[in-house]
Scaffold this motif. Structure first.
Motif, PDB file in Angstrom:
ATOM      1  N   SER A   1      43.032  28.621  33.514  1.00  0.00           N
ATOM      2  CA  SER A   1      41.976  27.646  33.234  1.00  0.00           C
ATOM      3  C   SER A   1      41.110  28.009  32.040  1.00  0.00           C
ATOM      4  CB  SER A   1      41.084  27.467  34.466  1.00  0.00           C
ATOM      5  OG  SER A   1      40.484  28.706  34.827  1.00  0.00           O
ATOM      6  N   GLY A   2      41.342  29.153  31.429  1.00  0.00           N
ATOM      7  CA  GLY A   2      40.548  29.547  30.270  1.00  0.00           C
ATOM      8  C   GLY A   2      41.121  30.791  29.633  1.00  0.00           C
ATOM      9  N   SER A   3      40.809  31.008  28.376  1.00  0.00           N
ATOM     10  CA  SER A   3      41.301  32.195  27.677  1.00  0.00           C
ATOM     11  C   SER A   3      40.339  32.571  26.566  1.00  0.00           C
ATOM     12  CB  SER A   3      42.708  31.958  27.117  1.00  0.00           C
ATOM     13  OG  SER A   3      42.730  30.827  26.271  1.00  0.00           O
ATOM     14  N   GLY A   4      40.441  33.811  26.128  1.00  0.00           N
ATOM     15  CA  GLY A   4      39.584  34.300  25.058  1.00  0.00           C
ATOM     16  C   GLY A   4      40.262  35.415  24.291  1.00  0.00           C
ATOM     17  N   THR A   5      39.804  35.652  23.082  1.00  0.00           N
ATOM     18  CA  THR A   5      40.371  36.690  22.231  1.00  0.00           C
ATOM     19  C   THR A   5      39.261  37.548  21.634  1.00  0.00           C
ATOM     20  OG1 THR A   5      40.323  35.294  20.252  1.00  0.00           O
ATOM     21  CG2 THR A   5      42.315  35.205  21.596  1.00  0.00           C
ATOM     22  N   ALA A   6      39.604  38.774  21.343  1.00  0.00           N
ATOM     23  CA  ALA A   6      38.724  39.684  20.613  1.00  0.00           C
ATOM     24  C   ALA A   6      39.587  40.456  19.636  1.00  0.00           C
ATOM     25  CB  ALA A   6      37.983  40.614  21.569  1.00  0.00           C
ATOM     26  N   ILE A   7      39.965  39.787  18.554  1.00  0.00           N
ATOM     27  CA  ILE A   7      40.868  40.345  17.555  1.00  0.00           C
ATOM     28  C   ILE A   7      40.298  40.025  16.178  1.00  0.00           C
ATOM     29  CG2 ILE A   7      43.243  40.399  16.694  1.00  0.00           C
ATOM     30  CD1 ILE A   7      44.047  38.995  19.361  1.00  0.00           C
ATOM     31  N   THR A   8      40.133  41.019  15.360  1.00  0.00           N
ATOM     32  CA  THR A   8      39.602  40.803  14.019  1.00  0.00           C
ATOM     33  C   THR A   8      40.478  39.820  13.245  1.00  0.00           C
ATOM     34  OG1 THR A   8      38.662  43.034  13.959  1.00  0.00           O
ATOM     35  CG2 THR A   8      38.978  41.915  11.850  1.00  0.00           C
ATOM     36  N   GLY A   9      39.859  38.794  12.700  1.00  0.00           N
ATOM     37  CA  GLY A   9      40.581  37.805  11.904  1.00  0.00           C
ATOM     38  C   GLY A   9      41.247  36.705  12.703  1.00  0.00           C
ATOM     39  N   VAL A  10      41.087  36.720  14.039  1.00  0.00           N
ATOM     40  CA  VAL A  10      41.664  35.673  14.892  1.00  0.00           C
ATOM     41  C   VAL A  10      40.516  34.973  15.603  1.00  0.00           C
ATOM     42  CG1 VAL A  10      43.194  35.179  16.849  1.00  0.00           C
ATOM     43  CG2 VAL A  10      43.792  36.971  15.201  1.00  0.00           C
ATOM     44  N   PRO A  11      40.171  33.748  15.205  1.00  0.00           N
ATOM     45  CA  PRO A  11      38.998  33.082  15.771  1.00  0.00           C
ATOM     46  C   PRO A  11      39.163  32.599  17.203  1.00  0.00           C
ATOM     47  CG  PRO A  11      40.091  31.649  14.182  1.00  0.00           C
ATOM     48  CD  PRO A  11      40.755  32.985  14.081  1.00  0.00           C
ATOM     49  N   GLY A  12      40.393  32.520  17.698  1.00  0.00           N
ATOM     50  CA  GLY A  12      40.582  32.070  19.065  1.00  0.00           C
ATOM     51  C   GLY A  12      42.047  31.967  19.417  1.00  0.00           C
ATOM     52  N   PRO A  13      42.374  31.588  20.666  1.00  0.00           N
ATOM     53  CA  PRO A  13      43.774  31.543  21.116  1.00  0.00           C
ATOM     54  C   PRO A  13      44.683  30.687  20.261  1.00  0.00           C
ATOM     55  CG  PRO A  13      42.294  31.414  22.998  1.00  0.00           C
ATOM     56  CD  PRO A  13      41.429  31.332  21.782  1.00  0.00           C
TER      57      PRO A  13
ATOM     58  N   SER B   1      31.075  43.661  17.215  1.00  0.00           N
ATOM     59  CA  SER B   1      29.759  43.499  16.587  1.00  0.00           C
ATOM     60  C   SER B   1      28.962  42.375  17.227  1.00  0.00           C
ATOM     61  CB  SER B   1      29.918  43.235  15.084  1.00  0.00           C
ATOM     62  OG  SER B   1      30.570  41.990  14.851  1.00  0.00           O
ATOM     63  N   THR B   2      29.623  41.528  18.034  1.00  0.00           N
ATOM     64  CA  THR B   2      28.923  40.419  18.693  1.00  0.00           C
ATOM     65  C   THR B   2      28.305  40.832  20.022  1.00  0.00           C
ATOM     66  OG1 THR B   2      30.908  39.645  19.873  1.00  0.00           O
ATOM     67  CG2 THR B   2      30.547  38.804  17.640  1.00  0.00           C
TER      68      THR B   2
ATOM     69  N   ARG C   1      36.033  51.928  22.804  1.00  0.00           N
ATOM     70  CA  ARG C   1      36.383  50.706  22.080  1.00  0.00           C
ATOM     71  C   ARG C   1      37.167  49.726  22.959  1.00  0.00           C
ATOM     72  NH1 ARG C   1      36.219  48.250  17.501  1.00  0.00           N
ATOM     73  NH2 ARG C   1      37.942  46.953  16.760  1.00  0.00           N
ATOM     74  N   ALA C   2      38.065  50.218  23.785  1.00  0.00           N
ATOM     75  CA  ALA C   2      38.834  49.321  24.640  1.00  0.00           C
ATOM     76  C   ALA C   2      37.911  48.512  25.550  1.00  0.00           C
ATOM     77  CB  ALA C   2      39.843  50.108  25.474  1.00  0.00           C
ATOM     78  N   THR C   3      36.920  49.161  26.115  1.00  0.00           N
ATOM     79  CA  THR C   3      35.986  48.461  26.997  1.00  0.00           C
ATOM     80  C   THR C   3      35.180  47.418  26.228  1.00  0.00           C
ATOM     81  OG1 THR C   3      35.835  50.340  28.507  1.00  0.00           O
ATOM     82  CG2 THR C   3      34.006  48.777  28.521  1.00  0.00           C
ATOM     83  N   LYS C   4      34.723  47.757  25.035  1.00  0.00           N
ATOM     84  CA  LYS C   4      33.957  46.807  24.242  1.00  0.00           C
ATOM     85  C   LYS C   4      34.797  45.584  23.871  1.00  0.00           C
ATOM     86  CE  LYS C   4      30.938  50.318  22.175  1.00  0.00           C
ATOM     87  NZ  LYS C   4      30.572  51.035  20.914  1.00  0.00           N
ATOM     88  N   LEU C   5      36.037  45.821  23.458  1.00  0.00           N
ATOM     89  CA  LEU C   5      36.924  44.706  23.129  1.00  0.00           C
ATOM     90  C   LEU C   5      37.167  43.833  24.359  1.00  0.00           C
ATOM     91  CD1 LEU C   5      39.490  46.653  20.926  1.00  0.00           C
ATOM     92  CD2 LEU C   5      38.044  44.775  20.114  1.00  0.00           C
ATOM     93  N   ALA C   6      37.407  44.472  25.506  1.00  0.00           N
ATOM     94  CA  ALA C   6      37.656  43.727  26.742  1.00  0.00           C
ATOM     95  C   ALA C   6      36.441  42.891  27.131  1.00  0.00           C
ATOM     96  CB  ALA C   6      38.029  44.681  27.868  1.00  0.00           C
ATOM     97  N   LEU C   7      35.259  43.431  26.959  1.00  0.00           N
ATOM     98  CA  LEU C   7      34.041  42.684  27.278  1.00  0.00           C
ATOM     99  C   LEU C   7      33.921  41.427  26.416  1.00  0.00           C
ATOM    100  CD1 LEU C   7      31.503  45.621  27.721  1.00  0.00           C
ATOM    101  CD2 LEU C   7      32.210  44.003  29.496  1.00  0.00           C
ATOM    102  N   CYS C   8      34.286  41.534  25.150  1.00  0.00           N
ATOM    103  CA  CYS C   8      34.239  40.370  24.259  1.00  0.00           C
ATOM    104  C   CYS C   8      35.228  39.298  24.709  1.00  0.00           C
ATOM    105  CB  CYS C   8      34.560  40.789  22.824  1.00  0.00           C
ATOM    106  SG  CYS C   8      33.345  41.846  22.040  1.00  0.00           S
TER     107      CYS C   8
END
Length: 340
Positions: free
Chosen positions: A15-27, A44-45, A56-63
């Motif tokens: 029902s939803g998705s999200g990304t935290a990848i530099t240079g990729v604005p979304g799915p 940085s957000t 870093r893995a935890t921070k990326l996962a939180l985003c």
């Protein structure tokens, strides 16, 4: 195989998705060619206290988790969870995870004994720390699982989220695939070419839970198979399919390039995410499902087939201990065995 059959009739939706990848604005951009502007680092957000001690893995996962929950409509205007968190779980897949924190702590103990370790940093050496911080941050009090399962880990994570929901242990699960790039990872992996540095997340929910809250289903999680051979896994996953998938998402070779795997059916196009994002390791399966869901939604497609791992008999360099395959269906496709 028995696990796949045990959940064959359960209807679980993404029902939803999200990304935290530099240079990729979304799915929707996961399959796009690399852009000329890399964009800001997703971490940085993040705002709030305690970030200094998180890896870093935890921070990326939180985003990625924040964006997936928001995309699913599960966050209120204040950013807080808008549904009951008691039956909302977290399943994380990561093969490298918090290796930087573990290596730093081990080096400190080796040089200065355990007395020199930080009481703020030491708890973050736990293998489940990323899933735990995501759950704490959003008040998700259901089952909390981390998989570090080699090449198939990401698809395994989606499968176990579905299994927990089908078994009524959960109503909802946040599934995250994350891999960081840092000095310890580079040291362990060696000269393997580009590595994925980022996180993706999806929300899996029981179909009636999505309906009850007026959510928007994006895809339905279909049959999953784990086998000793890639071709066996692909065939078994598609056992009840009446038509070829719209596209398939092939596995990556173990840390080395190799010839592509033949498609599961004539004319089925491949979506090779390693070519776009580098070696994805434990994040691959979740990355495939997020990208496939975006394509199913965008095209009103019928089905997608994701595969990870090649099994110990796979050709090419290196070996995986198993292979896994998972079918995703468009939400307009009736579940197998449903009345017509």
């Amino acid at each position: 195989m028995r696990a796949a059959e045990a959940t064959a009739g359960a209807e679980v939706l993404i029902s939803g998705s999200g990304t935290a990848i530099t240079g990729v604005p979304g799915p929707d951009a996961l399959s796009d060619p690399p852009g000329t502007a890399p964009g800001p680092d997703p971490v940085s957000t993040l705002r709030g206290s305690g970030l200094r001690y998180k890896d870093r893995a935890t921070k990326l996962a939180l985003c990625a988790a924040r964006d997936a929950l928001d995309d699913a409509g599960l966050l209120g205007p204040d950013g807080e969870l808008d549904v009951d968190g008691d039956d909302f779980g977290v399943v994380v897949s990561s093969n490298w995870g918090n290796v930087d924190t573990v290596c730093e702590t081990a080096a400190t103990i080796r040089s200065s004994t355990y007395r020199a370790t930080s009481p703020m940093l030491l708890p973050n050496t736990a293998g489940n720390v990323t899933a735990s911080w995501v759950a704490i941050t959003h008040g998700l009090r259901g089952a909390n699982v981390t998989l570090c399962n080699g090449a198939t880990s990401g698809l395994d994570a989606v499968h176990w989220a579905r299994t927990l929901i089908a078994a009524r242990r959960l109503r909802r699960a946040l599934v995250i695939g994350v891999e960081p790039v840092n000095e310890p990872v580079l040291h362990l992996v060696g000269d393997a070419g580009p590595l994925f540095d980022g996180a993706v997340a999806l929300v899996a929910e029981a179909a009636d839970a999505v309906e009850a809250r007026g959510g928007t289903p994006r895809a339905r999680i279909g049959r999953y198979v784990r086998a000793g051979d890639l071709h066996q896994a692909l065939a078994a996953a598609r056992e009840n399919e009446s038509r070829p998938p719209d596209a398939w998402w092939p596995p990556e070779f173990p840390l080395a390039p190799a010839a592509p795997v033949p498609p599961p059916a004539t004319g089925v196009p491949a979506r090779d995410l390693r070519a776009r994002h580098g070696h994805c390791s434990g994040a691959l399966g979740v990355l495939q499902c997020v990208a496939a869901t975006a394509e199913l939604t965008r095209t009103a497609g019928h089905s997608m087939l994701a595969a990870a791992g090649r099994g110990p008999g796979g050709d090419g360099p290196g070996e995986d201990d198993a292979a896994a395959a998972l079918v995703l269906h468009g939400v307009s496709v009736a579940p197998a065995g449903a009345a017509s």
